[in-house]
Motif scaffolding. Structure first.
Motif: not given
Ligand code: SF4
Length: 270
Positions: A25-32, A249-258
């Motif tokens: 998805d090449k997502i850039k984290p909202e909060i780097p 993890c830089e994707f924790s804010s969008l991770c449903p499992a987290f």
């Protein structure tokens, strides 16, 4: 065709969902976010890179510890950004800065005047073709041992934990480097290649050499892993893997499992 870096393979192994976010998805984290441990580690790597590049260029020049520590400080200040975060309670930015300095001072003391090996390259890219799959990596330093004439692959770690020997023996990265370096420096094939892991915080070195049989087993392992990744991509099935690593993890804010896991600290030992 996808080229698989070592870090790409290990990201999938740690958490297939974070692999998807990052590489597909090449997502850039909202909060780097960069963990300060990784920042300190890369700053130490850059300082060592400077040391060996300079030594390769001017082999007869003395390199002072002060020069290396000054370089470390310059790199730290130039690369520092507000995206670098301290996660561990009770620790401050300055603590990590000093840890890096101590690591370099210890390494310098133990290895100067740096004449046990002749450095061939630093940050050398290797590309390996395994059964039609492309795998690449970067070797921190490739050198020739001045006593034995053997090719040496040096890998520097700033991890705060020493590994189990069995884990290092089974480490795929080691085998990949050995395969790649032998291919890139065929003039040293006869002498094979030693891989040396430097666990810098502990002043510990671990030296290995894999047999051809072991290397073939690792190649098979890598092919199996890549096939698993490609099957996951084809099925669009990337399972989350909640663990202590989610804190970094830089994707924790969008991770449903987290988010479903509630407060991780309630049920994970962090
Ligand atoms: S927060 Fe944890 S489970 Fe979610 S993507 Fe990141 S590593 Fe995977």
């Amino acid at each position: 065709m996808t080229t698989y870096s070592y870090s790409r393979l290990s990201t999938f192994e740690k958490c297939p969902l974070s692999y998807k976010y990052k590489y597909l998805d090449k997502i850039k984290p909202e909060i780097p976010f960069t963990g300060i441990e990784a920042f300190m580690g890369s700053t130490v790597h850059e300082a060592l890179e400077y040391l060996y590049r300079r030594q390769k260029k001017m082999p007869n020049d003395d390199i002072s510890l002060i020069l290396i520590l000054d370089k470390y400080e310059t790199i730290w200040n130039e690369n520092w950004s507000e995206d670098v975060k301290v996660v561990k309670e009770g620790m401050k930015k300055e603590d990590y800065f000093l840890q890096g300095k101590k690591i370099l001072a210890d390494y310098y003391t133990n290895h100067q005047p740096f004449n046990a090996e002749t450095t061939l390259s630093v940050e050398e890219r290797i590309d390996v073709n395994i059964e039609g799959f492309k795998v690449m990596g970067f070797i921190d330093r490739v050198a020739v041992n001045n006593e034995t004439g053997n090719l040496e692959i040096h890998d520097y770690k700033t991890s705060g934990r020493l590994p189990q020997i069995a884990d290092l023996q089974n480490d795929r990265q080691l085998a990949l480097y050995q395969i790649g370096a032998r291919k890139k420096h065929p003039e040293y094939n006869e002498n094979d290649a030693d891989v040396i892991y430097h666990y810098l915080r502990f002043n510990e070195e671990f030296r290995f050499r894999k047999t051809d049989e072991e290397l073939n087993a690792v190649k098979k392992d890598i092919v199996d892993l890549i096939q698993t990744i490609e099957l996951s991509s084809w099925e669009n099935n990337f399972k989350p893997c909640v663990s202590n690593l989610c804190r970094w993890c830089e994707f924790s804010s969008l991770c449903p499992a987290f988010s479903q896991s509630g407060r991780l600290s309630d049920h994970l030992s962090i």
